[in-house]
Design a protein around this motif. Structure first.
Motif, PDB file in Angstrom:
ATOM      1  N   ALA A 127       0.816  -1.214   0.000  1.00 26.70           N
ATOM      2  CA  ALA A 127       0.000   0.000   0.000  1.00 26.70           C
ATOM      3  C   ALA A 127       0.852   1.267   0.000  1.00 26.70           C
ATOM      4  O   ALA A 127       0.424   2.303  -0.531  1.00 26.70           O
ATOM      5  N   THR A 128       2.040   1.207   0.589  1.00 31.49           N
ATOM      6  CA  THR A 128       2.868   2.404   0.738  1.00 31.49           C
ATOM      7  C   THR A 128       3.998   2.475  -0.277  1.00 31.49           C
ATOM      8  O   THR A 128       4.918   3.288  -0.116  1.00 31.49           O
ATOM      9  N   ARG A 129       3.928   1.669  -1.315  1.00 28.04           N
ATOM     10  CA  ARG A 129       4.952   1.762  -2.348  1.00 28.04           C
ATOM     11  C   ARG A 129       4.836   3.123  -3.049  1.00 28.04           C
ATOM     12  O   ARG A 129       3.780   3.762  -3.007  1.00 28.04           O
ATOM     13  N   PRO A 130       5.895   3.578  -3.692  1.00 26.39           N
ATOM     14  CA  PRO A 130       5.866   4.902  -4.324  1.00 26.39           C
ATOM     15  C   PRO A 130       4.788   5.008  -5.403  1.00 26.39           C
ATOM     16  O   PRO A 130       4.403   4.020  -6.028  1.00 26.39           O
ATOM     17  N   GLY A 131       4.310   6.244  -5.612  1.00 25.40           N
ATOM     18  CA  GLY A 131       3.395   6.488  -6.718  1.00 25.40           C
ATOM     19  C   GLY A 131       2.043   7.024  -6.323  1.00 25.40           C
ATOM     20  O   GLY A 131       1.203   7.269  -7.198  1.00 25.40           O
ATOM     21  N   ALA A 132       1.777   7.211  -5.034  1.00 27.73           N
ATOM     22  CA  ALA A 132       0.483   7.737  -4.597  1.00 27.73           C
ATOM     23  C   ALA A 132       0.680   8.608  -3.362  1.00 27.73           C
ATOM     24  O   ALA A 132       1.504   8.298  -2.502  1.00 27.73           O
ATOM     25  N   ASP A 133      -0.099   9.686  -3.302  1.00 26.67           N
ATOM     26  CA  ASP A 133      -0.061  10.566  -2.138  1.00 26.67           C
ATOM     27  C   ASP A 133      -1.155  10.237  -1.133  1.00 26.67           C
ATOM     28  O   ASP A 133      -1.039  10.584   0.045  1.00 26.67           O
ATOM     29  N   CYS A 134      -2.221   9.573  -1.596  1.00 31.21           N
ATOM     30  CA  CYS A 134      -3.333   9.217  -0.710  1.00 31.21           C
ATOM     31  C   CYS A 134      -3.836   7.834  -1.085  1.00 31.21           C
ATOM     32  O   CYS A 134      -4.353   7.636  -2.199  1.00 31.21           O
ATOM     33  N   VAL A 135      -3.684   6.886  -0.197  1.00 30.99           N
ATOM     34  CA  VAL A 135      -4.100   5.500  -0.432  1.00 30.99           C
ATOM     35  C   VAL A 135      -5.237   5.185   0.538  1.00 30.99           C
ATOM     36  O   VAL A 135      -5.111   5.413   1.741  1.00 30.99           O
ATOM     37  N   LEU A 136      -6.331   4.655   0.006  1.00 32.91           N
ATOM     38  CA  LEU A 136      -7.468   4.246   0.826  1.00 32.91           C
ATOM     39  C   LEU A 136      -7.591   2.733   0.768  1.00 32.91           C
ATOM     40  O   LEU A 136      -7.743   2.156  -0.317  1.00 32.91           O
ATOM     41  N   ALA A 137      -7.504   2.074   1.923  1.00 36.37           N
ATOM     42  CA  ALA A 137      -7.612   0.620   1.998  1.00 36.37           C
ATOM     43  C   ALA A 137      -8.763   0.242   2.917  1.00 36.37           C
ATOM     44  O   ALA A 137      -9.001   0.907   3.926  1.00 36.37           O
ATOM     45  N   VAL A 138      -9.479  -0.820   2.564  1.00 39.67           N
ATOM     46  CA  VAL A 138     -10.520  -1.368   3.435  1.00 39.67           C
ATOM     47  C   VAL A 138     -10.042  -2.717   3.936  1.00 39.67           C
ATOM     48  O   VAL A 138      -9.708  -3.603   3.151  1.00 39.67           O
ATOM     49  N   SER A 139     -10.015  -2.865   5.250  1.00 38.71           N
ATOM     50  CA  SER A 139      -9.471  -4.068   5.877  1.00 38.71           C
ATOM     51  C   SER A 139     -10.405  -4.522   6.988  1.00 38.71           C
ATOM     52  O   SER A 139     -11.615  -4.313   6.923  1.00 38.71           O
ATOM     53  N   SER A 140      -9.835  -5.139   8.014  1.00 35.23           N
ATOM     54  CA  SER A 140     -10.586  -5.687   9.140  1.00 35.23           C
ATOM     55  C   SER A 140      -9.880  -5.341  10.443  1.00 35.23           C
ATOM     56  O   SER A 140      -8.744  -4.854  10.446  1.00 35.23           O
ATOM     57  N   GLY A 141     -10.546  -5.625  11.564  1.00 35.46           N
ATOM     58  CA  GLY A 141     -10.026  -5.215  12.854  1.00 35.46           C
ATOM     59  C   GLY A 141      -8.673  -5.802  13.203  1.00 35.46           C
ATOM     60  O   GLY A 141      -7.828  -5.124  13.790  1.00 35.46           O
ATOM     61  N   GLY A 142      -8.456  -7.082  12.867  1.00 35.41           N
ATOM     62  CA  GLY A 142      -7.179  -7.716  13.190  1.00 35.41           C
ATOM     63  C   GLY A 142      -5.994  -7.070  12.500  1.00 35.41           C
ATOM     64  O   GLY A 142      -5.019  -6.682  13.162  1.00 35.41           O
TER      65      GLY A 142
END
Length: 220
Positions: A142-157
């Protein structure tokens, strides 16, 4: 600096003996997801990259949030298989109360996660170390180069693990964090190209901070 925003999925259907039954949003989960999307767009959020795990409840949460763009998928954002962990603990015969009663379920889950982290539940499909490794792989993706704002949907764990690892907290802190994470809550991290990864906000629910939104808040 860039930002990783990790949202927990909306409320899922509780009480199914199988993971497939749980892996669906409830009507309240759909409403939560739509409301969060509206609030974030009004706040001016424009993600450069969208990511979910492989779970239906995660994908549907993002879909109902209403952002444009084709999401990526990374299974590192998936929840640990709590059904499998409970079956391992109880030899395949999980007590009905643990499956049906929320308080009993989460008390038992806390103890089970502690055993798992300590190296117990040897027959589980995934060890604690493997879980931690795949969450870290998802973070790096998710944090690889190429984006200033990344939105991820995950879970509590995974969210609990990301926060605990970011703060260099003991493994047991992941359990405490995990069980606090509200449905469709927002956790923000700042990251840099040099590898810095900093917690900015945990478990925020701005969309529930109104008289109309407050009744929608849930934890499971």
């Amino acid at each position: 600096m860039a930002e990783l925003i990790v949202v927990r999925h909306g409320q899922a259907r509780f009480g199914s003996a199988g993971a497939g039954g749980y892996d669906q949003l409830s009507d309240q989960g759909v409403a939560q997801s739509r409301l969060l999307g509206e609030v974030l767009r009004r706040a001016g959020l424009r993600p450069d990259r969208l990511i979910t795990g492989s779970l239906t409840r995660q994908k549907d949460t993002l879909a109902h949030m209403g952002f444009d763009g084709a999401p990526e998928e990374h299974a590192g954002f998936d929840e640990y298989d709590f059904h499998d962990l409970l079956h391992q603990r109880f030899g395949g015969a999980v007590p009905d109360m643990v499956l049906r009663d929320r308080k009993a379920h989460f008390r038992t889950l806390r103890d089970t996660l502690g055993d798992w982290q300590a190296g117990g539940l040897a027959g589980a499909r995934e060890s604690w170390a493997q879980f931690a490794q795949r969450v870290e792989a998802a973070r790096r993706h998710a944090t690889r180069p190429g984006a200033d704002c990344v939105l991820a949907v995950s879970s509590g764990g995974p969210i609990g693990r990301l926060v605990a690892a970011c703060l260099d907290a003991p493994d047991a802190m992941m359990i405490t964090l995990n069980l606090q994470v509200r449905n469709t809550s927002v956790t923000r991290f700042i990251f840099t190209g040099s590898g810095r990864f900093i917690l900015n906000e945990f478990n925020a629910v701005p969309h529930f901070m109104t008289p109309d939104g407050a009744p929608l808040m849930t934890y499971s």
